[in-house]
Write a protein that holds these residues in place. Structure first.
Motif, PDB file in Angstrom:
ATOM      1  N   ILE A  28       0.839  -1.209   0.000  1.00 19.76           N
ATOM      2  CA  ILE A  28       0.000   0.000   0.000  1.00 19.76           C
ATOM      3  C   ILE A  28       0.868   1.250   0.000  1.00 19.76           C
ATOM      4  CG2 ILE A  28      -1.594   1.352   1.420  1.00 19.76           C
ATOM      5  CD1 ILE A  28      -2.912  -1.319   2.215  1.00 19.76           C
ATOM      6  N   ASP A  29       1.940   1.224   0.779  1.00 23.85           N
ATOM      7  CA  ASP A  29       2.852   2.373   0.807  1.00 23.85           C
ATOM      8  C   ASP A  29       3.499   2.594  -0.564  1.00 23.85           C
ATOM      9  OD1 ASP A  29       2.290   2.861   3.434  1.00 23.85           O
ATOM     10  OD2 ASP A  29       4.045   1.795   4.211  1.00 23.85           O
ATOM     11  N   ILE A  30       3.840   1.494  -1.231  1.00 23.60           N
ATOM     12  CA  ILE A  30       4.445   1.606  -2.570  1.00 23.60           C
ATOM     13  C   ILE A  30       3.460   2.217  -3.546  1.00 23.60           C
ATOM     14  CG2 ILE A  30       5.288   0.262  -4.532  1.00 23.60           C
ATOM     15  CD1 ILE A  30       6.479  -1.713  -2.503  1.00 23.60           C
ATOM     16  N   ILE A  31       2.198   1.760  -3.498  1.00 23.22           N
ATOM     17  CA  ILE A  31       1.164   2.299  -4.384  1.00 23.22           C
ATOM     18  C   ILE A  31       0.997   3.797  -4.158  1.00 23.22           C
ATOM     19  CG2 ILE A  31      -1.311   2.271  -4.873  1.00 23.22           C
ATOM     20  CD1 ILE A  31      -1.268  -0.745  -4.280  1.00 23.22           C
ATOM     21  N   ALA A  32       0.884   4.192  -2.884  1.00 19.76           N
ATOM     22  CA  ALA A  32       0.683   5.603  -2.557  1.00 19.76           C
ATOM     23  C   ALA A  32       1.891   6.453  -2.941  1.00 19.76           C
ATOM     24  CB  ALA A  32       0.380   5.750  -1.066  1.00 19.76           C
ATOM     25  N   ASP A  33       3.095   5.932  -2.666  1.00 16.61           N
ATOM     26  CA  ASP A  33       4.314   6.694  -2.965  1.00 16.61           C
ATOM     27  C   ASP A  33       4.495   6.891  -4.470  1.00 16.61           C
ATOM     28  OD1 ASP A  33       4.833   6.880  -0.292  1.00 16.61           O
ATOM     29  OD2 ASP A  33       6.311   5.262  -0.252  1.00 16.61           O
ATOM     30  N   ASN A  34       4.240   5.834  -5.244  1.00 16.18           N
ATOM     31  CA  ASN A  34       4.391   5.946  -6.699  1.00 16.18           C
ATOM     32  C   ASN A  34       3.447   6.984  -7.278  1.00 16.18           C
ATOM     33  OD1 ASN A  34       6.374   3.989  -6.733  1.00 16.18           O
ATOM     34  ND2 ASN A  34       4.996   2.321  -7.307  1.00 16.18           N
TER      35      ASN A  34
END
Length: 750
Positions: A28-34
């Protein structure tokens, strides 16, 4: 042993659950950061224009308020200092007015004078700023349509429009595509050749057999729910047309995304996949105006219900994206959330009817959806109802929440925010289904393009100070000093230091010097060698070049079949009455003296004139240069300097350019000056003043700020017009809540 094994299993499942949860959190953090990287360092603002009315007569002022809001949060923006305004003739596409205005904390209080030379017709008031206008942007939104007439009796009425034939019938699967053996929602939209809606009805056929009937619900839009099969053949036959419309491709396997419910608290979705697909982790992302507010994760087998909480999420269009295990988007759709979360503006007049010249009191109350008071920045106009375009399709809500969020011109967007329309929620859902997520200006593809766009305007202009003539090898450049000033000593002056290359910057502080017209800049250097300044404000040239390739986005007005004539006889002001509000002087390019300051410089220049007449009556006699001299007399005939002809003497007339060159000045235009809206105050004596009061705009105030209780009290006086008046109020809170309201009252002769 059993107890021990049970304990081990419990520990295993606990550790596995923690690791799985942690892994989901990382994804989820990767999705949001991207996604967040796409909006980093994007300084985007959005401008809305509110005008005092929508129909104007020549020889009066057009009052306007500009809202310059942060495009993501819809809060007043402080990034811009200069607003460029043009009034454009819609027929000729030529600007008939252009000026700069100061932006103060995200707002502009401005006016422009409508000259009598303007032709009757439609015009566009357009606004531009550094962080809202870019080269090759896909659409331009910051404009307001107005009508200008010589007299209100020439009022341009909307003509009756018939339900036209279908030019385009489009189909939009929810989520992006149809999947076999899963229930799908298929939205449709019918329009004519102008892009206006056409109501339709028809039949969905399966293998040449009618499956069921359907018809449009609102503005040519509707939807069909059915379970398609890959092996079958489908098409739509419309009642209004003989043409057959095939359905979009049906995928044999895949996943579907369906909206089940949309409330103030939750969005509920059903996600389903084909039975022969393996279970996998999926993610559901919600973003609004380029900001991710929620990412949910789940394990999908056959189907699953996901509820997304909407607490702390703002009103507006949300893009919902279904993402698979490989972090690839596989389905998307748009949903409008928190439709009732707005700035509620309530207006209460102390009476419903007033006598001419009577004092009226208006109480304004601003609250949020929970009834809590809100401090808001409001603009209010009260004007004769005859000067209202009843079919104006734009207000502050539709502009910021629909028109600027979706590509393409929307039909009658005000419908979706009118609480009298009980089906407005369903109609808005259809609009977003038929617009398609690709039309959302904040989708990933558009955000990538936005990151490449660069502003083409600036709050400042640059120039350079240089030697007027270089006869030898120029000396090494060094820092110079330039003075910016106006003849009005009360407005002060400023000293500008160049860089080592002689580059100087003129910013909004200097434009403020010239609020009453022009200001001047002069190099503070020695007379010899002479230094001059090269500078030009070409902002409007840049705007006009760019606008040729930028399409206009403006909503379609509501269509009416019946006649729209206003049967009330408007008051026609006699031609004998002086209506002049403002004097605008213009001159030919070679004409002399535009203001008093240049006139004073001209007088100084004339003191340096060396023309003389010798004792023999010859002009500038070369044979008697030191002889007795007299000043020549204007118009008297003298022997000319060529010693051949006789000519009448004409004192040298300096052009504006010659004067500026002579005194080594550059003249630049500052911000257009502010003007206070005039309204009389009637007491026991002045109420009987015989001079007629023909004001059709009773009140205009663009800077009403409610107090801590969300309240403001306004007082105004009626004119001599015996008619119906309309009040229109719009505004924004400090947290980005938008709202509007209107009211009517009658004025009768006492």
């Amino acid at each position: 042993m059993n107890e021990r094994l049970k304990y081990i299993l419990i520990c295993f499942y606990f550790i596995f659950g923690v690791l799985h949860s942690q892994n989901n959190r990382n994804v989820i953090d990767i999705i949001a950061d991207n996604f967040q990287k796409l909006t980093d360092n994007q300084s985007l603002d959005n401008i809305y224009l509110q005008t005092s009315k929508s129909i104007y007569e020549t020889e009066e002022n057009l009052w306007f308020k500009a809202y310059v809001l942060n495009a993501q949060y819809l809060t007043p923006s402080k990034r811009n200092k200069t607003l460029y305004i043009q009034l454009i003739n819609d027929e000729t596409k030529q600007a008939v007015w252009k000026e700069k205005y100061e932006i103060e904390n995200g707002f502009v209080d401005g006016h422009l004078y409508i000259q009598d030379s303007l032709k009757t017709g439609r015009y566009s008031l357009a606004a531009y700023s550094e962080h809202s206008y870019f080269r090759n942007q896909e659409a331009f939104y910051a404009l307001k349509k107005v009508t200008i007439v010589k007299n209100i009796k020439e009022k341009i009425n909307n003509t009756a429009v018939k339900n036209d034939s279908i030019a385009q019938f489009s189909l939009f699967p929810e989520g992006g595509y149809l999947v076999s053996d899963i229930e799908n929602t298929l939205a449709f939209k019918a329009t004519n050749k102008k892009g206006l809606p056409v109501d339709v009805s028809g039949v969905l056929y399966e293998n040449n057999l009618p499956l069921f009937n359907f018809k449009s619900i609102h503005a040519g839009m509707g939807s069909i729910n059915f379970m398609p099969k890959k092996t079958n053949n489908y098409y739509i036959q419309l009642t209004e047309s003989d043409k057959k419309y095939p359905l979009p491709e049906i995928k044999p396997t895949g996943k579907t995304l369906s909206l089940i419910a949309n409330t103030n608290d939750f969005l509920t979705f059903k996600i389903a996949q084909s039975r022969d697909l393996k279970p996998e982790s999926i993610y559901l992302q919600l973003q609004i105006r380029g900001i991710i507010y929620s990412v949910a994760s789940a394990k999908l087998r056959d189907e699953i219900i996901i509820k997304i909480p909407l607490k702390d999420i703002p009103q507006g269009i949300a893009e919902i994206t279904l993402i698979n295990t490989n972090l690839k988007p596989i389905a998307e759709r748009l949903v409008y959330v928190k439709q009732d979360q707005k700035l509620n503006i309530k207006t209460i007049l102390n009476k419903s009817e007033y006598k001419t010249r009577e004092k009226a009191t208006l109480k304004i109350k601003a609250t949020d959806k929970d009834g809590e008071p809100v401090e808001a920045h409001l603009g209010l106009s009260i004007y004769d109802n005859a000067y209202q375009n009843k079919f104006e399709p734009k207000n502050i809500l539709t502009h910021y929440h629909l028109s600027t969020q979706l590509k393409g011109n929307i039909y009658d967007p005000i419908y979706y925010f009118n609480e009298d329309n009980i089906n407005r929620h369903d109609a808005l859902n259809l609009l977003l289904l038929t617009q398609g997520w690709r039309r959302y200006v904040w989708n990933e593809e558009n955000l990538k393009e936005n990151k490449l766009r660069k502003p083409i305007l600036s709050d400042s202009i640059t120039g350079k100070i240089r030697l007027d003539r270089v006869t030898k090898k120029p000396k090494t450049e060094q820092q110079q000093v330039v003075m910016a000033y106006t003849p009005d000593s009360l407005r002060g002056k400023d000293f500008i230091f160049t860089d080592s290359n002689g580059i100087l910057g003129i910013n909004y502080k200097h434009f403020k010097l010239g609020e009453k017209g022009y200001f001047y800049i002069k190099p503070l250097t020695q007379n010899k060698p002479k230094y001059v300044i090269d500078i030009k404000d070409n902002s409007f040239d840049i705007i006009n070049i760019n606008s040729k390739t930028t399409p206009i986005n403006y909503p379609f007005p509501k269509l009416k079949v019946e006649s729209l004539e206003d049967n009330r006889e408007p008051l026609i002001v006699s031609d004998k009455v002086n209506k002049l509000d403002e004097v605008v002087l213009s001159a030919k390019k070679d004409q002399v003296f535009r203001n008093k300051y240049l006139g004073a410089l001209d007088s100084l220049a004339k003191l340096e004139l060396t023309d003389y007449v010798c004792r023999y009556g010859n002009l500038n006699c070369i044979n008697h240069p030191e002889d007795y001299r007299r000043k020549p007399i204007e118009g008297k005939i003298y022997l000319a300097e060529n010693r051949v002809s006789r000519v009448p003497y004409r004192e040298k007339k300096y052009t504006e350019e010659e004067l500026l060159n002579k005194f080594n000045l550059k003249m630049l235009k500052g911000y257009y000056g502010k003007r206070e809206f005039y309204q009389p105050i009637y007491d026991k004596e002045t109420v009987n003043d015989p001079f007629p009061d023909y004001r059709n705009t009773l009140f205009w105030k663009p800077d009403i700020i409610t107090n801590e209780q969300g309240e403001a009290i306004i007082e105004f006086y009626c004119s001599d017009l015996n008619t119906i008046f309309t009040g229109s109020i719009e505004g924004v809170s400090g947290t980005g809540l938008l709202g509007t309201d209107s009211f009517n009252f009658k004025v009768y002769k006492k």
